[in-house]
Design a protein around this motif. Structure first.
Motif, short mmCIF file in Angstrom:
data_model
loop_
_atom_site.label_atom_id
_atom_site.label_comp_id
_atom_site.label_asym_id
_atom_site.label_seq_id
_atom_site.Cartn_x
_atom_site.Cartn_y
_atom_site.Cartn_z
N VAL A 229 0.83 -1.21 0.00
CA VAL A 229 0.00 0.00 0.00
C VAL A 229 0.86 1.26 0.00
O VAL A 229 0.56 2.22 -0.71
CB VAL A 229 -0.96 -0.03 1.21
N MET A 230 1.94 1.27 0.78
CA MET A 230 2.79 2.46 0.85
C MET A 230 3.46 2.74 -0.48
O MET A 230 3.55 3.89 -0.91
CB MET A 230 3.84 2.31 1.96
N ILE A 231 3.91 1.70 -1.19
CA ILE A 231 4.52 1.88 -2.51
C ILE A 231 3.48 2.45 -3.48
O ILE A 231 3.77 3.38 -4.24
CB ILE A 231 5.10 0.55 -3.06
N TYR A 232 2.28 1.91 -3.43
CA TYR A 232 1.20 2.42 -4.28
C TYR A 232 0.96 3.90 -4.02
O TYR A 232 0.88 4.70 -4.96
CB TYR A 232 -0.09 1.62 -4.03
N SER A 233 0.88 4.28 -2.75
CA SER A 233 0.61 5.68 -2.41
C SER A 233 1.77 6.58 -2.82
O SER A 233 1.55 7.69 -3.33
CB SER A 233 0.33 5.80 -0.91
N LEU A 234 3.00 6.13 -2.60
CA LEU A 234 4.17 6.92 -3.02
C LEU A 234 4.15 7.17 -4.52
O LEU A 234 4.38 8.29 -4.98
CB LEU A 234 5.47 6.19 -2.63
N LEU A 235 3.86 6.13 -5.29
CA LEU A 235 3.86 6.25 -6.76
C LEU A 235 2.67 7.07 -7.26
O LEU A 235 2.83 7.97 -8.09
CB LEU A 235 3.84 4.86 -7.40
#
Length: 195
Positions: A156-162
């Motif tokens: 989820v954090m990678i998705y939000s960062l991207l």
């Protein structure tokens, strides 16, 4: 400039620049709804906040950013799914952009002395810090409130960062360029009269 006139000018400019920021963000939002369905847009709404931050310092930037968030909230333009998400994505995210004003004194001094490279560096660095703080707010909100949209198997954090990076990076670059161009075109007294 006497204190009463200075306060009146400050309040007037906060109102005008907040309204301008809202209009710029509203137009950008209309143009990018299909690209970022969970919110976000490549927008130059930070430009008025940066100008107020560099002209009046942190108080001008924070107040202009806060009022932009408030306008988005009350005018129905904001994409609010929960009250906490709305506060983070609008009130906090746009308010912290005004922290760019931490460099107002350095920008004014180098601008007065004709040190173009120095004031441009401070303008860009301030814009970077304000944009980065806003980005962090959106990333936190995205991870907490929009994690369900992450592709299967992607953290989820990678998705939000991207997701948030796709509009925040271009918004920072475009806004920084515009602010440098605007300040370059300003008469010297427009930037340095506010203390």
């Amino acid at each position: 400039m006497n204190k009463t006139r200075s306060n009146t000018l400050f309040i007037s400019e906060v109102a005008v620049f907040s309204a301008l920021a809202y209009l710029l963000d509203f137009l950008a939002g209309i143009l990018s709804l299909r690209i970022w369905p969970q919110g976000g847009s490549i927008s130059i709404a930070m430009v008025p906040i940066f100008i107020m931050a560099y002209r009046w310092g942190i108080k001008g930037g924070l107040l202009t950013g806060f009022i932009l968030g408030l306008l988005q909230f009350i005018m129905g333009f904001a994409q609010i799914y929960t009250i906490v998400q709305g506060i983070i994505d609008y009130f906090v995210a746009f308010t912290v952009v005004g922290i760019a004003g931490v460099f107002a004194r350095q920008i004014k001094q180098s601008y007065e002395k004709g040190k173009r490279g120095t004031w441009i560096t401070y303008v860009v660095f301030g814009a970077f810090i304000g944009s980065l703080l806003r980005y962090f707010c959106h990333v936190i909100s995205g991870a907490v409130f929009f994690g369900e949209y992450a592709p299967k198997g992607q953290p989820v954090m990678i998705y939000s960062l991207l997701y948030n990076g796709t509009y925040m990076l271009p918004s920072f670059i475009i806004s920084a360029i515009i602010v440098v161009l605007v300040i370059s075109a300003m008469p010297k007294k427009m930037l340095v009269q506010a203390k």
